[in-house]
Design a protein around this motif. Structure first.
Motif, short mmCIF file in Angstrom:
data_model
loop_
_atom_site.label_atom_id
_atom_site.label_comp_id
_atom_site.label_asym_id
_atom_site.label_seq_id
_atom_site.Cartn_x
_atom_site.Cartn_y
_atom_site.Cartn_z
N LYS A 99 5.33 4.66 -16.82
CA LYS A 99 5.61 3.42 -16.65
C LYS A 99 4.23 3.54 -16.95
O LYS A 99 3.74 2.36 -16.81
CB LYS A 99 4.67 4.33 -15.37
CG LYS A 99 5.11 4.74 -14.56
CD LYS A 99 4.25 4.80 -12.83
CE LYS A 99 4.64 6.19 -11.98
NZ LYS A 99 4.16 6.05 -10.69
N TYR A 131 -2.41 -0.93 -16.31
CA TYR A 131 -0.85 -1.39 -16.72
C TYR A 131 -0.64 -1.49 -17.66
O TYR A 131 -1.25 -2.90 -18.29
CB TYR A 131 -0.26 -1.21 -15.10
CG TYR A 131 -0.07 -0.70 -14.58
CD1 TYR A 131 -0.74 -1.00 -12.72
CD2 TYR A 131 1.14 0.49 -14.16
CE1 TYR A 131 -0.62 -0.05 -12.35
CE2 TYR A 131 1.38 0.45 -12.78
CZ TYR A 131 0.76 1.44 -11.99
OH TYR A 131 0.46 0.90 -10.83
N LYS A 155 -8.14 -7.01 -7.56
CA LYS A 155 -7.85 -6.27 -7.79
C LYS A 155 -7.36 -5.90 -8.93
O LYS A 155 -7.38 -4.13 -9.15
CB LYS A 155 -8.23 -5.48 -6.68
CG LYS A 155 -9.76 -5.64 -5.91
CD LYS A 155 -9.38 -5.04 -4.27
CE LYS A 155 -10.61 -5.63 -2.89
NZ LYS A 155 -10.39 -4.32 -2.21
N ARG A 156 -6.83 -6.17 -9.64
CA ARG A 156 -5.95 -5.82 -10.36
C ARG A 156 -6.55 -5.72 -12.00
O ARG A 156 -7.43 -6.61 -12.52
CB ARG A 156 -4.90 -5.51 -10.83
CG ARG A 156 -3.69 -5.52 -11.94
CD ARG A 156 -2.39 -6.07 -11.88
NE ARG A 156 -2.45 -7.03 -12.49
CZ ARG A 156 -1.82 -8.50 -12.46
NH1 ARG A 156 -0.93 -9.05 -10.70
NH2 ARG A 156 -2.32 -10.51 -13.04
N ASP A 206 6.49 2.22 -8.30
CA ASP A 206 4.72 2.21 -9.00
C ASP A 206 5.50 1.69 -10.43
O ASP A 206 5.36 0.74 -10.87
CB ASP A 206 4.28 3.26 -8.82
CG ASP A 206 2.68 3.21 -9.34
OD1 ASP A 206 2.72 3.66 -9.80
OD2 ASP A 206 2.08 1.80 -9.25
N GLY A 207 5.86 1.84 -11.15
CA GLY A 207 6.20 2.09 -13.29
C GLY A 207 6.44 0.25 -13.17
O GLY A 207 5.87 -0.40 -13.72
N GLY A 217 3.71 -1.98 -10.59
CA GLY A 217 2.63 -1.79 -10.56
C GLY A 217 1.48 -2.96 -10.89
O GLY A 217 0.45 -3.25 -10.94
N ARG A 218 1.76 -3.15 -12.27
CA ARG A 218 1.35 -4.10 -12.72
C ARG A 218 1.27 -6.02 -12.39
O ARG A 218 0.57 -6.40 -12.98
CB ARG A 218 2.05 -4.32 -13.93
CG ARG A 218 3.37 -4.27 -14.37
CD ARG A 218 3.55 -3.89 -16.31
NE ARG A 218 3.30 -3.38 -16.73
CZ ARG A 218 3.96 -1.74 -16.63
NH1 ARG A 218 4.67 -1.20 -15.60
NH2 ARG A 218 3.35 -0.66 -17.19
N LEU A 262 1.01 -6.83 -9.33
CA LEU A 262 0.23 -6.35 -7.34
C LEU A 262 -1.01 -6.81 -7.84
O LEU A 262 -1.87 -6.23 -8.77
CB LEU A 262 0.28 -5.17 -6.94
CG LEU A 262 1.52 -4.54 -7.11
CD1 LEU A 262 1.10 -2.70 -6.51
CD2 LEU A 262 2.28 -4.87 -5.55
N CYS A 263 -1.83 -7.28 -7.32
CA CYS A 263 -3.29 -8.35 -7.18
C CYS A 263 -3.67 -7.23 -7.12
O CYS A 263 -5.21 -7.50 -7.22
CB CYS A 263 -3.61 -9.39 -6.43
SG CYS A 263 -2.36 -10.72 -6.99
N ASP A 264 -3.67 -6.32 -5.94
CA ASP A 264 -4.33 -4.77 -5.38
C ASP A 264 -3.83 -3.86 -6.36
O ASP A 264 -3.50 -3.59 -4.53
CB ASP A 264 -4.89 -5.31 -3.86
CG ASP A 264 -6.27 -4.18 -3.69
OD1 ASP A 264 -6.31 -4.69 -2.16
OD2 ASP A 264 -6.39 -3.42 -4.47
N PRO A 265 -3.33 -3.28 -6.28
CA PRO A 265 -2.98 -2.01 -6.70
C PRO A 265 -3.56 -0.71 -6.51
O PRO A 265 -2.94 0.20 -6.38
CB PRO A 265 -2.65 -1.69 -8.47
CG PRO A 265 -3.92 -2.82 -8.82
CD PRO A 265 -4.33 -3.79 -8.34
N THR A 266 -4.67 -0.61 -5.94
CA THR A 266 -5.72 0.15 -4.83
C THR A 266 -4.84 0.30 -3.86
O THR A 266 -4.50 1.81 -3.28
CB THR A 266 -7.07 -0.48 -4.84
OG1 THR A 266 -6.92 -1.06 -3.63
CG2 THR A 266 -7.44 -0.43 -6.46
N LYS A 320 -1.84 2.98 -4.94
CA LYS A 320 -2.46 4.08 -5.41
C LYS A 320 -2.91 4.70 -3.82
O LYS A 320 -2.49 6.61 -3.39
CB LYS A 320 -4.06 3.95 -6.39
CG LYS A 320 -4.83 5.41 -6.49
CD LYS A 320 -3.11 6.04 -7.09
CE LYS A 320 -2.88 6.22 -8.20
NZ LYS A 320 -2.06 6.99 -9.39
#
Lengths: 108, 167
Positions: free
Chosen positions: A48, A63, A97-98, B73-74, B77-78, B80-84, B87
């Motif tokens: 990833k 990431y 939040k990234r 996710d791979g 994920g990058r 998203l504004c809120d990857p939490t 998670k």
């Protein structure tokens, strides 16, 4: 004999269920402000292009993007150079939040 | 001219696989609990074995959904504004899969081992509580997944205003 088997089944079930809660709790990540942080790589997910860095008790999920600069000392490095346990200095930009890693320097 | 991306992107396999365990585990839990409340010899005696079957298939499907979720996710994920949220969604999904995967063998042990009534009652209670807790957590994981799509646009393609890629 039967009671022992049922007792064993109960104990195993409770232990395994408890482990499921541990899994849920352990993987929490944190969000920090934009800046530079020094920490330890605790996990590398090569498929990833993602790493987790622990810094001052916080776990950062990073990431890599096309703009992320990865250095080992003074030289550019490939993602494959990253390993669990390495000390790194990361410069991140917080968007929402990234955390976008702008620069990652492998210190050792 | 912008081109429509291929539908069969890696991240699309997660929504394709995730709805099966949602249905199987929720209805399996309902069947299993209902089966516990009725006589096993009566007309509704099919509920307990049916519930176990749904839960068994659902548990396998849950692991498939976790695998496709990791693949998705791979890819997203990058973005998203809120990857939490992703998670937490992933963590709860793991907890759900482990819960049902542990509770079901214990439930099957009940089907095989007879006698020792007090211990059996204890194990039944534990198993049913695990199923209920797992189903509740599954609902929460599903809610988080929905927020990823509908609040953050995860893996969703946004057409151009002029819709030129559809001409």
């Amino acid at each position: 004999m039967l009671r022992n088997e049922l007792r064993r089944a109960i104990v195993i079930t409770v232990v395994l269920l408890a482990s499921s809660l541990t899994v849920v709790a352990c993987e929490k990540t944190d969000v920090v402000e934009s800046g530079t942080y020094e920490g330890t790589v605790v996990n590398v997910e090569a498929d990833k292009d993602e790493i987790y860095v622990e810094s001052d008790g916080k776990k950062l999920e990073l990431y890599f993007t096309d703009q992320t600069e990865l250095m080992k000392g003074e030289e550019k490095a490939e993602f494959s150079a990253l390993e669990t346990g390495q000390q790194v200095k990361v410069t991140v930009e917080k968007k929402g939040k990234r955390l976008d890693p702008k620069k990652v320097v492998i210190l050792e | 001219m912008p081109q429509l991306p291929d539908f069969w992107r890696v991240e699309v396999f997660h929504p394709l696989t995730v709805h099966a365990p949602l249905a199987l585990l929720v209805f399996g839990t309902l069947c299993r609990i209902a089966g516990q409340l009725v006589s096993g010899d009566g007309r509704l005696g099919f509920l307990t074995p049916a519930g176990r079957l749904l839960l068994g298939v659902g548990a396998v499907a849950a692991w498939a959904a976790i695998w496709t979720g990791s693949l998705a996710d791979g890819e997203v994920g990058r973005t998203l504004c809120d990857p939490t949220v992703a998670k937490t969604h992933e963590n709860v999904a793991w907890g759900v899969a482990i819960t049902f995967s542990c509770a079901l063998p214990a439930d099957l042990a009940l089907a095989i081992l007879k006698g020792a009534d007090r211990l059996r009652r204890g194990l039944v209670t534990l198993v049913l509580l695990a199923y209920l807790g797992g189903a509740g957590a599954l609902g929460y994981a599903g809610h988080l997944g929905a927020t990823l799509v509908y609040q953050q646009g995860a893996a969703v393609y946004h057409p151009t205003d002029a819709c030129t890629e559809f001409e």
